[in-house]
Scaffold this motif. Structure first.
Motif, short mmCIF file in Angstrom:
data_model
loop_
_atom_site.label_atom_id
_atom_site.label_comp_id
_atom_site.label_asym_id
_atom_site.label_seq_id
_atom_site.Cartn_x
_atom_site.Cartn_y
_atom_site.Cartn_z
N ALA A 1 0.83 -1.21 0.00
CA ALA A 1 0.00 0.00 0.00
C ALA A 1 0.86 1.27 0.00
O ALA A 1 0.58 2.22 -0.73
CB ALA A 1 -0.94 -0.01 1.20
N LEU A 2 1.93 1.28 0.80
CA LEU A 2 2.80 2.45 0.84
C LEU A 2 3.51 2.65 -0.48
O LEU A 2 3.62 3.78 -0.98
CB LEU A 2 3.82 2.32 1.98
N ALA A 3 3.99 1.57 -1.09
CA ALA A 3 4.67 1.67 -2.38
C ALA A 3 3.72 2.22 -3.44
O ALA A 3 4.10 3.04 -4.28
CB ALA A 3 5.22 0.32 -2.79
N LYS A 4 2.47 1.78 -3.41
CA LYS A 4 1.48 2.28 -4.37
C LYS A 4 1.15 3.76 -4.14
O LYS A 4 0.69 4.44 -5.06
CB LYS A 4 0.21 1.45 -4.32
N ARG A 5 1.39 4.24 -2.93
CA ARG A 5 1.16 5.67 -2.64
C ARG A 5 2.40 6.51 -2.94
O ARG A 5 2.43 7.70 -2.63
CB ARG A 5 0.78 5.86 -1.17
N GLY A 6 3.42 5.90 -3.48
CA GLY A 6 4.60 6.66 -3.89
C GLY A 6 5.77 6.63 -2.93
O GLY A 6 6.76 7.31 -3.15
N TYR A 7 5.67 5.86 -1.87
CA TYR A 7 6.80 5.76 -0.94
C TYR A 7 7.95 5.03 -1.63
O TYR A 7 7.74 4.06 -2.34
CB TYR A 7 6.40 4.97 0.31
N GLY B 1 -12.40 -12.43 5.12
CA GLY B 1 -13.79 -12.03 4.92
C GLY B 1 -13.91 -10.91 3.90
O GLY B 1 -12.94 -10.52 3.25
N GLY B 2 -15.10 -10.38 3.77
CA GLY B 2 -15.38 -9.34 2.78
C GLY B 2 -14.50 -8.11 2.91
O GLY B 2 -13.98 -7.60 1.92
N ARG B 3 -14.31 -7.62 4.14
CA ARG B 3 -13.46 -6.43 4.32
C ARG B 3 -12.01 -6.71 3.96
O ARG B 3 -11.35 -5.88 3.35
CB ARG B 3 -13.57 -5.90 5.75
N GLY B 4 -11.53 -7.89 4.33
CA GLY B 4 -10.16 -8.26 3.98
C GLY B 4 -9.98 -8.40 2.47
O GLY B 4 -8.97 -7.97 1.91
N GLN B 5 -10.97 -9.01 1.81
CA GLN B 5 -10.91 -9.15 0.36
C GLN B 5 -10.90 -7.77 -0.30
O GLN B 5 -10.14 -7.54 -1.25
CB GLN B 5 -12.10 -9.98 -0.13
N ASN B 6 -11.74 -6.86 0.19
CA ASN B 6 -11.76 -5.50 -0.37
C ASN B 6 -10.44 -4.78 -0.17
O ASN B 6 -9.97 -4.07 -1.07
CB ASN B 6 -12.91 -4.68 0.22
N ALA B 7 -9.83 -4.95 1.00
CA ALA B 7 -8.53 -4.32 1.26
C ALA B 7 -7.47 -4.87 0.31
O ALA B 7 -6.66 -4.11 -0.23
CB ALA B 7 -8.12 -4.55 2.72
N LEU B 8 -7.51 -6.18 0.08
CA LEU B 8 -6.54 -6.77 -0.84
C LEU B 8 -6.80 -6.34 -2.28
O LEU B 8 -5.87 -6.19 -3.07
CB LEU B 8 -6.55 -8.29 -0.70
N ARG B 9 -8.06 -6.14 -2.64
CA ARG B 9 -8.39 -5.60 -3.97
C ARG B 9 -7.83 -4.19 -4.12
O ARG B 9 -7.30 -3.83 -5.18
CB ARG B 9 -9.90 -5.56 -4.19
N LYS B 10 -7.96 -3.39 -3.06
CA LYS B 10 -7.49 -1.99 -3.11
C LYS B 10 -6.00 -1.89 -3.40
O LYS B 10 -5.57 -0.94 -4.04
CB LYS B 10 -7.78 -1.30 -1.78
N ILE B 11 -5.24 -2.85 -2.91
CA ILE B 11 -3.79 -2.80 -3.16
C ILE B 11 -3.40 -3.64 -4.37
O ILE B 11 -2.22 -3.83 -4.66
CB ILE B 11 -2.96 -3.20 -1.91
N GLY B 12 -4.41 -4.17 -5.09
CA GLY B 12 -4.14 -4.92 -6.31
C GLY B 12 -3.61 -6.32 -6.10
O GLY B 12 -2.96 -6.88 -6.99
N ALA B 13 -3.89 -6.93 -4.94
CA ALA B 13 -3.32 -8.24 -4.62
C ALA B 13 -4.34 -9.38 -4.68
O ALA B 13 -3.95 -10.54 -4.77
CB ALA B 13 -2.67 -8.20 -3.24
#
Length: 140
Positions: A40-46, A78-90
């Motif tokens: 997530a940090l790398a995707k934000r430009g870190y 669960g659903g929230r974990g899946q959504n978080a992993l989708r957000k980071i493209g994983a």
């Protein structure tokens, strides 16, 4: 330190471009949470995001070691974990190695092999289970 920001405020400041990310970031712990944070940090430009862990990396996701039941420390996503992993493209790299489950059975003291409490949540999408180390392997 006289100018300390709370973490949510600091993340907002980085996201809004109000504050430049640090020159380097060190994450201690290469489990699922540490690796997801690094992604997530790398995707934000870190830049220069490093992850340290005391254990060696797990086998590759397609290694035959995953058929060894000693490696079956399963975790549910669960659903929230899946959504978080989708957000980071994983999630697309992880989902093929998971198995959906619609409920869970909790062991109850004194119950036999087939005893326990079965819980099925029809109001939620199913969780997906995966070996913890295989999840780490997918995130590497």
């Amino acid at each position: 330190l006289t100018n300390v920001m709370s973490m949510p405020l600091l993340i907002h400041a980085f996201s809004a471009g109000l504050v430049a990310p640090p020159a380097g970031t060190l994450i201690v712990g290469g489990g699922p949470a540490g690796l997801a944070t690094a992604i997530a940090l790398a995707k934000r430009g870190y830049k220069k995001v490093e992850v340290l862990d005391r254990l060696p990396p797990p086998p590759a996701v397609d290694d035959t070691a995953w058929s060894d039941t000693a490696r079956f420390y399963l975790i549910g996503i669960g659903g929230r974990g899946q959504n978080a992993l989708r957000k980071i493209g994983a999630w697309d790299a992880i989902e093929p190695f998971t198995q959906p489950v619609a409920g869970r059975k909790d062991w109850a003291p004194g119950s036999g092999v087939d005893g326990g409490v079965l819980t099925v949540r029809a109001d939620r999408p199913p969780s997906n289970v995966i070996q913890r180390d295989r999840l780490v392997s997918c995130l590497l």
